[in-house]
Enzyme design. Structure first.
Site, PDB file in Angstrom:
ATOM      1  N   THR A 286      -4.370   5.383   7.208  1.00 45.44           N
ATOM      2  CA  THR A 286      -3.325   5.303   6.381  1.00 45.44           C
ATOM      3  C   THR A 286      -2.359   6.323   6.159  1.00 45.44           C
ATOM      4  O   THR A 286      -3.053   7.507   5.901  1.00 45.44           O
ATOM      5  CB  THR A 286      -3.856   4.482   5.052  1.00 45.44           C
TER       6      THR A 286
ATOM      7  N   CYS B 254      -4.767  -1.067  -7.213  1.00 45.11           N
ATOM      8  CA  CYS B 254      -3.541  -1.031  -6.142  1.00 45.11           C
ATOM      9  C   CYS B 254      -3.546  -2.727  -5.723  1.00 45.11           C
ATOM     10  O   CYS B 254      -2.281  -3.266  -5.887  1.00 45.11           O
ATOM     11  CB  CYS B 254      -3.679  -0.479  -4.962  1.00 45.11           C
TER      12      CYS B 254
ATOM     13  N   CYS C 171      -3.677   7.402  -1.782  1.00 49.65           N
ATOM     14  CA  CYS C 171      -5.176   7.726  -2.628  1.00 49.65           C
ATOM     15  C   CYS C 171      -6.077   8.151  -1.842  1.00 49.65           C
ATOM     16  O   CYS C 171      -7.000   8.364  -2.263  1.00 49.65           O
ATOM     17  CB  CYS C 171      -4.997   6.075  -3.559  1.00 49.65           C
TER      18      CYS C 171
ATOM     19  N   HIS D 151     -12.882   5.207  -3.448  1.00 49.20           N
ATOM     20  CA  HIS D 151     -11.779   4.258  -2.772  1.00 49.20           C
ATOM     21  C   HIS D 151     -12.026   2.778  -2.892  1.00 49.20           C
ATOM     22  O   HIS D 151     -10.928   2.238  -2.925  1.00 49.20           O
ATOM     23  CB  HIS D 151     -11.547   4.594  -1.197  1.00 49.20           C
TER      24      HIS D 151
ATOM     25  N   GLU E 298      -6.574  -5.597   6.238  1.00 47.29           N
ATOM     26  CA  GLU E 298      -6.588  -4.389   5.644  1.00 47.29           C
ATOM     27  C   GLU E 298      -7.211  -4.570   4.500  1.00 47.29           C
ATOM     28  O   GLU E 298      -8.333  -3.814   4.001  1.00 47.29           O
ATOM     29  CB  GLU E 298      -5.157  -4.053   5.219  1.00 47.29           C
TER      30      GLU E 298
ATOM     31  N   GLU F 209      -0.698   2.567   9.379  1.00 50.61           N
ATOM     32  CA  GLU F 209      -1.649   3.300   9.975  1.00 50.61           C
ATOM     33  C   GLU F 209      -1.460   3.568  11.524  1.00 50.61           C
ATOM     34  O   GLU F 209      -0.757   3.323  12.193  1.00 50.61           O
ATOM     35  CB  GLU F 209      -2.828   2.053   9.877  1.00 50.61           C
TER      36      GLU F 209
ATOM     37  N   CYS G   3       0.688  -0.913   0.182  1.00 54.85           N
ATOM     38  CA  CYS G   3       0.101   0.118  -0.063  1.00 54.85           C
ATOM     39  C   CYS G   3       0.692   1.159   0.064  1.00 54.85           C
ATOM     40  O   CYS G   3       1.750   1.308   0.925  1.00 54.85           O
ATOM     41  CB  CYS G   3      -0.979  -0.069   1.203  1.00 54.85           C
TER      42      CYS G   3
ATOM     43  N   TYR H   7      -9.386  -0.169  -5.158  1.00 52.07           N
ATOM     44  CA  TYR H   7      -8.669  -1.739  -4.548  1.00 52.07           C
ATOM     45  C   TYR H   7      -8.452  -2.611  -5.895  1.00 52.07           C
ATOM     46  O   TYR H   7      -7.768  -3.629  -5.683  1.00 52.07           O
ATOM     47  CB  TYR H   7      -9.638  -2.243  -3.511  1.00 52.07           C
TER      48      TYR H   7
HETATM   49 FE1  SF4 Z   1      -3.274   1.831  -0.129  1.00 53.74          FE
HETATM   50 FE2  SF4 Z   1      -4.628   0.777  -2.120  1.00 53.74          FE
HETATM   51 FE3  SF4 Z   1      -6.304   2.321  -0.483  1.00 53.74          FE
HETATM   52 FE4  SF4 Z   1      -4.209   3.375  -2.101  1.00 53.74          FE
HETATM   53  S1  SF4 Z   1      -6.248   2.520  -2.625  1.00 53.74           S
HETATM   54  S2  SF4 Z   1      -4.404   3.685   0.311  1.00 53.74           S
HETATM   55  S3  SF4 Z   1      -2.838   1.606  -2.246  1.00 53.74           S
HETATM   56  S4  SF4 Z   1      -5.264   0.078   0.038  1.00 53.74           S
END
Ligand code: SF4
Length: 487
Positions: A189, A298, A102, A291, A442, A256, A98, A295
């Site tokens: 995060t 990422c 973002c 968001h 997570e 975090e 991560c 996922y």
């Molecule tokens: Fe982390 Fe993925 Fe969230 Fe970006 S979108 S903060 S890489 S978990």
């Protein structure tokens, strides 16, 4: 734009108050527990300035006309949203974990859109305040954390009925020049290595909860802000010399923290919602949709690296040519590409908000995240299956370095000829870390727990409409209104 080392230097000018394992850290950004997460966020800066990824990593600011990092860009089109997903996959592939940045990006887009809506309805000037703030973020290429999740206390009670009113962040004082906030946000995060925090409410709020409807920007080192860095599986290993047992130079998940806000004064120009609780739900939903779609980008990038590590380990084990191993690798590919396709699909079906930026399709975005809550576990299971028991029983790096037994361990842990035992151990440790409790939890709870997505999916899934479709296809008669009972 900043590169990675300029980003690190900029962090070191901050006076951020950080606690970890009972100690206040003097130089948090150099601490071995924290440095891997700083390094990962640094990759977002390096990739944007290396000149090789301009199309994906940079954009033109709608506010200044300047070239900016895509991590500070508003989503002005479907193309911007698809490029965001491509960017997340790329950075996921470069870091294997991560990269944190973002959350702030999605928060910026959510606040941009909701401040516009509030101003239209109420004649406030929140949108103009946010425009000025965002211009600063873009021009200075700041890393911004998004802080939404409150600690929540008794979850059967709303914020204003909690035994302790501070269990959700709220306004405790309104002054001429701004507001004072108190409370705590948790699971945040990347906040430790951010310059700024965007504070947002965690749920929609009726008039009784107006003081909890607060959206504002707070510098990470503002007076009254304290960060408490969370523990992770095997985190002591980051502090061991050599670092092989730590598994990755980029850390596991997003570093975090819990943020404590102890009567923090926020000047008016940094306040973007102060009591308009009827808009808090839209803010949460839009932020979550963007968001949750992320996922699929990422985690696909992370899984690319995990698949590569698993295949390399299979090669060292001498099992890569085995048809069952190939089939398991195929299953990993299928799972991660399904995630990616959902993220691209939710971006392709985006709609324009009144503020001008584009919102991903919420149904598909929530389906992406729901898949992630399962697929990341399934991908981890396959990595464990192919990697074998060595993932959990491998001796420590210090044993391999021991004068008396190190040679024997090298001899007995050798794999296929031509591969080093050290590389084999690095692969094992990477897979161990990236399939650990921290990583899996997570994937399950980040951007909202599985049930949160199911609520949205049921709402967006239009079950009555689909009942009508079935009636039409099958030629079913409309049900008669029930006859009143005749006396
Ligand atoms: Fe982390 Fe993925 Fe969230 Fe970006 S979108 S903060 S890489 S978990």
């Amino acid at each position: 734009m900043k590169n990675g080392s300029q980003y690190l230097q900029s962090l070191k000018t901050l006076k951020t108050k950080v606690y970890y394992k009972g100690q206040r850290l003097k130089n948090p950004y150099d601490h071995p527990a924290i440095l891997p997460h700083v390094r990962t966020a640094g990759a977002t800066y390096d990739l944007a300035t290396d000149g090789k990824h301009d199309d994906i990593m940079t954009a033109t600011s709608s506010l200044t006309g300047e070239k900016i990092s895509r991590f500070t860009h508003l989503f002005w089109s479907v193309d911007d949203l698809v490029k965001k997903i491509a960017m997340l996959r790329l950075v996921g592939q470069e870091t294997g974990t991560c990269f944190q940045r973002c959350v702030g990006l999605d928060a910026m887009n959510a606040i941009w859109s909701v401040t516009y809506d509030i101003d239209q309805a109420k004649g406030t000037d929140y949108h103009e305040r946010f425009r000025k703030y965002l211009q600063k973020v873009q021009t200075e290429d700041l890393m911004v954390a998004g802080a939404m999740t409150d600690v929540k206390g008794d979850r059967s009670l709303p914020p204003w009925k909690q035994a302790d009113p501070d269990l959700y962040v709220h306004i405790v004082e309104r002054r001429d020049g701004g507001v004072v906030i108190r409370g705590a946000k948790t699971h945040i995060t990347g906040v430790l290595n951010s310059h700024e925090i965007l504070v947002m409410p965690t749920l929609g709020l009726p008039p009784e909860g107006a003081d909890y409807a607060v959206t504002c920007a707070v510098p990470v080192d503002a007076p009254g802000v304290t960060l408490v860095f969370g523990r992770q599986t095997n985190d002591e290993r980051k502090e061991e010399e050599g670092g092989i047992d730590c598994g990755t130079p980029f850390g596991v998940v997003g570093g975090e923290c819990t943020i404590l806000f102890e009567d923090v004064f926020v000047p008016g120009e940094r306040v973007f919602m102060a009591g308009e609780g009827e808009f808090a739900g839209a803010l949460v939903e839009r932020f979550s949709s963007w968001h949750r779609a992320n996922y699929g980008g990422c985690k696909a990038g992370n899984a690319d690296v995990l698949l590569g590590a698993t295949a390399l380990l299979a090669e060292i084990h001498g099992t890569i040519a085995n048809s069952t191993v190939k089939d398991k690798l195929t299953e990993m590919i299928h799972l991660m590409e399904t995630n990616f396709a959902g993220a691209v699909g939710s971006s392709a079906l985006a709609t324009r908000l009144p503020s001008g930026n584009w919102l991903v399709d919420p149904l598909l975005a929530n389906a992406v995240k729901q898949n992630v809550t399962r697929f990341v576990y399934q991908v981890a299971r396959i990595a464990h299956d192919i990697g074998g028991g060595i993932l959990s029983t491998l001796p420590a790096d210090a044993d391999f370095k021991n004068k008396e037994i190190g040679g024997l361990l090298e001899k007995y842990f050798a794999g296929k000829d031509g591969f080093s035992t050290t590389d084999k151990r690095k692969l094992c440790r990477y897979i161990e870390g990236m399939t650990s409790v921290a990583t899996l939890v997570e994937a399950l709870h980040g951007a909202g727990s599985p049930q949160a997505q199911r609520i949205v999916m049921l709402r967006q899934g239009n079950v009555p409409g689909k009942m009508r479709m079935a009636r039409k296809v099958l030629g079913l008669a409309e049900p008669k209104a029930p006859e009143r009972s005749k006396k």
